[in-house]
Scaffold this active site. Structure first.
Site, short mmCIF file in Angstrom:
data_model
loop_
_atom_site.label_atom_id
_atom_site.label_comp_id
_atom_site.label_asym_id
_atom_site.label_seq_id
_atom_site.Cartn_x
_atom_site.Cartn_y
_atom_site.Cartn_z
N HIS A 60 -3.56 -5.50 1.10
CA HIS A 60 -3.14 -5.89 2.45
C HIS A 60 -3.54 -7.35 2.71
CE1 HIS A 60 -2.22 -1.84 4.01
NE2 HIS A 60 -3.24 -1.42 3.29
N CYS A 100 0.84 -1.20 0.00
CA CYS A 100 0.00 0.00 0.00
C CYS A 100 0.88 1.26 0.00
CB CYS A 100 -0.97 -0.04 1.18
SG CYS A 100 -2.39 1.07 0.98
#
Length: 490
Positions: free
Chosen positions: A435, A333
């Site tokens: 994630h 991310c």
């Protein structure tokens, strides 16, 4: 409407774990249980089934209840972006960035929102277990409170107060809370729980009697040190303030720099739990060790600010040297964004508008624009063809030549043309927005295989679920569950 609110004498006294354990305990008794926290502050968040985000603890508690997480379980979430300001999320969606003083003006409307969400959950449940935040004894925060007694009174929910004996001074903590609370708040508390006791519980019998004598609150039991909680995802960054180094004889060394706004760090729990991995969060000022096999740049709530922070620690120099030595780097991310050539925030979404060079390890650039992406994902890693499941939670779009060699492909094609991330030409540097890539055993095995580590592909979720059952049994043995049920209205 059966309900009980677990409040604490301070932060990190074990409220989240106690609520999760009680959720599983009562769910195992056949009740329909729902977790709830009116206001949370955490950069560890989870994507819900209804397309929003809530605190990680409430997602875990939903798992303990064996029900999908929804935005109503944590209707107000604050995600700190600086020492004085946070992104405010209401029922799963961003409503803006507010400094602490400005946020106070939102609280009257937010209290009504929290009560409404609570009543929606209560309408579908036999029992709602509510978690407070911080401590009700912080009387300077009582005016306008929506996280503790303000909510408890508005929703008419009884309270059990938790004291952490592992910290010491637990008698003073509970008796002191009784002393400083006003009469109405004091009467809202229907009993106390001692948490995190180690050793022979009879040694504190006299202490428990003294607490009863000084407060008049019933003793609801003393929970032991809950060792299985090590398998549960942590929500608060306080966990990172006590980094634990593994033994020196592990086969693989993986390090994660502790960025100042690190987010969703619980996704590395499967690595911390692996007996063959020497895993460490690197505190600020600690260099990247020369013998690291893999450096993971984690997610962050403020990519540009943490790029400055990363360089201030000298980690940029360390990571570039690590790559020159043949080491591997993975960006997740915000960490993926940092690995590119540039990161730009033209509208000041995460702070002051600006742009900064990234580490230049991937041929991509990121612009922080557009709506926040919140979605559960699944697919396959393109190197190793292993199935993964995870979630996206980010602002920004990443483009560039490097995306022509993506890291993973989504099931069903879209979004983003069906792929995500980028991989360097030599395969040693990679990044993606997703994630949770280490959660599923098959994906974890594929990600660790280039390090020379063979992994038994067990899903970490099974370990978490088993830990919840263990904690429920321990609470059944140590707490007065029948009294807790009566207080809740069962």
């Amino acid at each position: 409407m059966a309900s009980l609110m677990i409040q604490g004498c301070g932060s990190d006294v074990g409220k989240s774990t106690l609520v999760a354990g009680l959720c599983r305990l009562f769910a195992n008794r056949g009740l329909i249980v729902r977790p709830f926290k009116p206001q949370n502050m955490s950069n560890n968040a989870a994507v819900t089934a209804d397309g929003g985000e809530i605190g990680r603890a409430q997602a875990l508690q939903a798992l303990a209840c064996r029900t999908p997480a929804t935005v109503h379980m944590n209707p107000v979430l604050l995600k700190p972006q600086s020492d004085v300001g946070s992104q405010v999320i209401v029922r799963g969606k961003v409503v803006g960035n507010y400094k602490a003083r400005a946020f106070q003006g939102l609280k009257p409307d937010l209290l009504a929102t929290t009560v409404e969400s609570y009543r929606m959950l209560a309408a579908e449940a036999d029992l709602v277990l509510v978690e407070g935040a911080g401590s009700p004894a912080e009387t300077n925060l009582r005016k306008g409170d929506i996280a503790n007694m303000g909510f408890a009174h508005a929703a008419d929910v009884p309270v059990a107060l938790v004291g952490d004996i592992d910290r010491g001074h637990v008698i003073a903590a509970l008796a002191g809370a009784h002393l400083v609370l006003d009469a109405a708040d004091r009467d809202r508390i229907k009993g106390f729980i001692i948490n995190k006791f180690r050793g022979d519980p009879s040694l504190f019998d006299e202490g428990r009697r003294e607490i009863v004598a000084r407060t008049g609150w019933p003793d609801l039991g003393m929970a032991p040190w809950l060792a299985p909680a090590r398998a549960l995802p942590a929500e608060d960054a306080v966990v990172l303030e006590r980094p634990v180094r593994a033994d020196g004889d592990k086969r693989v060394r993986i390090v994660v720099p502790m960025l100042s706004r690190i987010a969703n760090f619980d996704e590395f729990d499967p690595l911390r739990a692996d007996p063959d991995i020497d895993f460490a969060f690197l505190p600020p000022g600690t260099p990247v060790p020369g013998d690291a096999d893999l450096v993971i740049l984690p997610g962050t709530k403020a990519t540009l600010a943490d790029l400055v922070f990363l360089r201030a620690q000298g980690w940029d120099i360390d990571i570039l040297a690590h790559v020159r030595r043949g080491g591997r780097v993975l960006g997740v991310c915000g960490g993926y964004q940092m690995l590119g050539r540039t990161v730009s925030d033209p509208e000041g979404i995460e702070g002051a508008p600006g742009s900064a060079p990234g580490l230049g390890l991937l041929d991509v650039e990121t612009v922080l624009l557009g709506d926040k992406v919140l979605r559960a994902t699944s697919g396959r890693l393109l190197d190793g063809d292993a199935a993964f499941s995870g979630y996206e939670m980010h602002i920004g779009r990443t483009t560039g030549a490097g995306t022509a060699t993506p890291m993973l492909a989504f099931d069903g094609g879209a979004p983003n043309g069906g792929v995500d991330g980028a991989v360097s030409a030599d395969g040693r540097v990679a990044g993606a927005y997703v994630h949770g890539l280490f959660e599923r055993g098959e994906a974890r095995a594929a990600l660790l295989a280039p390090l020379g580590l063979a992994v038994t592909p067990r899903d970490h979720a099974a370990k978490v679920d088993a830990a919840l059952d263990e904690i429920a049994v321990m609470l059944e043995r140590s707490l007065d569950i029948e009294a807790i049920g009566r207080i809740a209205g069962l």
